[in-house]
Design a protein around this motif. Structure first.
Motif, mmCIF file in Angstrom:
data_model
loop_
_atom_site.group_PDB
_atom_site.id
_atom_site.type_symbol
_atom_site.label_atom_id
_atom_site.label_comp_id
_atom_site.label_asym_id
_atom_site.label_seq_id
_atom_site.Cartn_x
_atom_site.Cartn_y
_atom_site.Cartn_z
ATOM 1 N N ALA A 131 0.836 -1.204 0.000
ATOM 2 C CA ALA A 131 0.000 0.000 0.000
ATOM 3 C C ALA A 131 0.871 1.255 0.000
ATOM 4 O O ALA A 131 1.918 1.291 0.656
ATOM 5 C CB ALA A 131 -0.915 0.004 1.219
ATOM 6 N N PRO A 132 0.470 2.308 -0.699
ATOM 7 C CA PRO A 132 1.247 3.548 -0.700
ATOM 8 C C PRO A 132 1.109 4.298 0.621
ATOM 9 O O PRO A 132 0.083 4.213 1.294
ATOM 10 C CB PRO A 132 0.631 4.352 -1.856
ATOM 11 N N GLU A 133 2.181 4.992 0.977
ATOM 12 C CA GLU A 133 2.205 5.908 2.123
ATOM 13 C C GLU A 133 1.800 5.237 3.425
ATOM 14 O O GLU A 133 1.222 5.882 4.310
ATOM 15 C CB GLU A 133 1.314 7.127 1.842
ATOM 16 N N GLY A 134 2.131 3.963 3.579
ATOM 17 C CA GLY A 134 1.744 3.267 4.792
ATOM 18 C C GLY A 134 2.877 2.948 5.739
ATOM 19 O O GLY A 134 2.633 2.493 6.858
ATOM 20 N N ALA A 135 4.126 3.195 5.342
ATOM 21 C CA ALA A 135 5.273 2.778 6.152
ATOM 22 C C ALA A 135 6.052 3.980 6.658
ATOM 23 O O ALA A 135 6.122 5.022 6.002
ATOM 24 C CB ALA A 135 6.192 1.876 5.330
ATOM 25 N N GLN A 136 6.627 3.817 7.839
ATOM 26 C CA GLN A 136 7.538 4.844 8.358
ATOM 27 C C GLN A 136 9.006 4.498 8.119
ATOM 28 O O GLN A 136 9.876 5.352 8.250
ATOM 29 C CB GLN A 136 7.320 5.043 9.870
ATOM 30 N N LEU A 137 9.286 3.242 7.802
ATOM 31 C CA LEU A 137 10.652 2.819 7.519
ATOM 32 C C LEU A 137 10.650 1.786 6.398
ATOM 33 O O LEU A 137 9.849 0.848 6.426
ATOM 34 C CB LEU A 137 11.308 2.198 8.765
ATOM 35 N N ILE A 138 11.529 1.979 5.424
ATOM 36 C CA ILE A 138 11.844 0.937 4.458
ATOM 37 C C ILE A 138 13.306 0.572 4.662
ATOM 38 O O ILE A 138 14.189 1.432 4.589
ATOM 39 C CB ILE A 138 11.595 1.392 3.009
ATOM 40 N N TRP A 139 13.522 -0.687 4.948
ATOM 41 C CA TRP A 139 14.866 -1.232 5.211
ATOM 42 C C TRP A 139 15.215 -2.157 4.053
ATOM 43 O O TRP A 139 14.448 -3.061 3.713
ATOM 44 C CB TRP A 139 14.830 -1.977 6.547
ATOM 45 N N ALA A 140 16.358 -1.920 3.420
ATOM 46 C CA ALA A 140 16.748 -2.724 2.248
ATOM 47 C C ALA A 140 18.235 -3.034 2.349
ATOM 48 O O ALA A 140 19.073 -2.203 1.978
ATOM 49 C CB ALA A 140 16.425 -1.982 0.962
#
Length: 301
Positions: free
Chosen positions: A117-126
């Motif tokens: 879903a768009p605009e649903g996360a506070q952190l993206i870890w890659a």
């Protein structure tokens, strides 16, 4: 990944080879030691971020090996794992059902990037995955869409000085490239800005790994994904070719008797800022303001 080959954003990369390596991990291949070590080092950088995410996305989470680190850093966060293939999605589900997620009552959700879903996360870890995509700007743009305002991305990937000794060895032998080209961290910083991120911070470090012999070295490189250059040797190599490679690898022995290779690791993080309002192409003037302008013009002011 579907952009036209003429696009300057596209890296020369054999995506089939990348997916083959990922799926090899999904069916029980040993996870790369280097991924776990880089994940540990990247997790130490979370302390500088004040935001405590309630929803975090672990991009290519199974091979990234950051699950336990993220759980310890954010025990109350809902975690979503994005995997690039169905085989890896199933592997991630199995891993989380096996009970290594003791910090939360519910196991993480596992999905494809298209289902996020768009605009649903506070952190993206890659962790250690961006060098495995052909179009990094497209991935950064997708991360930007998935983050809420003030959310942040944190990632790591291999840099262009990785395996420099092996590159030089292949060149001396007159062979095609030993690996795909990697992106410089300054270019990654520019890509972050272009994708709409604010306050990007990039840095790098060089890790030096060593092995007792060529067989161990080659096995580790295969686990890291092997050679995904589209210009590499095609088809299976002969035993004579492998014997020549093994002999050439002896040049990498140091004074300690071990074979040495360097890995440049780039780290980056950036925030999704409040969108800037586009300047209006129309100017609104009230009737009273228009009358005032006319009076000033008639009076010669």
């Amino acid at each position: 990944m579907s952009a036209p080959p003429s696009s300057p954003a596209i890296r020369p990369l054999d995506l089939g080879r990348v997916l083959m390596a990922l799926n090899r991990l999904a069916v029980g291949g040993a996870l790369p030691w280097l991924h776990g070590e880089v994940a540990r080092r990247m997790a130490e950088r979370l302390d500088i971020i004040r935001l405590k995410p309630s929803v975090l996305v672990d991009w290519w989470g199974y091979a990234g090996m950051g699950g336990e680190l993220l759980a310890k850093a954010y025990p109350d966060a809902r975690r979503v794992i994005v995997e690039p293939t169905e085989a890896l999605r199933e592997r991630s589900r199995q891993a989380n059902r096996s009970g290594w997620w003791p910090w939360r009552r519910a196991a993480p959700e596992v999905m494809s990037a298209d289902d996020l879903a768009p605009e649903g996360a506070q952190l993206i870890w890659a962790n250690m995955m961006l060098h495995g995509v052909a179009d990094p700007p497209a991935v950064l743009a997708r991360w930007h869409r998935a983050l809420a305002v003030d959310g942040f991305v944190m990632f790591s990937c291999l840099g262009p000085d990785t395996l420099r000794e092996l590159r030089d060895l292949y060149a001396d032998l007159g062979w095609p490239p030993a690996m795909a080209e990697f992106i410089d961290m300054h270019d990654l910083g520019d890509m972050l800005v272009h994708a709409g991120f604010a306050d990007p911070v990039m840095d790098q470090e060089t890790l030096r790994l060593s092995w007792a012999g060529p067989d161990e070295l080659l096995a580790e490189l295969r686990g890291l994904g092997g050679n995904a250059s589209p210009d590499r040797f095609r088809g299976l190599r002969t035993p004579r070719w492998r014997a020549r490679l093994v002999a050439a690898l002896e040049r990498l022995r140091g004074n300690d008797g071990r074979l040495h290779l360097r890995f440049e690791v780039a780290y980056g993080h950036a925030f999704k800022a409040v969108p800037r309002r586009k300047p209006s192409t129309e100017t609104t003037v009230s009737l009273e303001e228009m009358r005032s302008l006319v009076r000033k013009r008639d009076s010669g002011s």
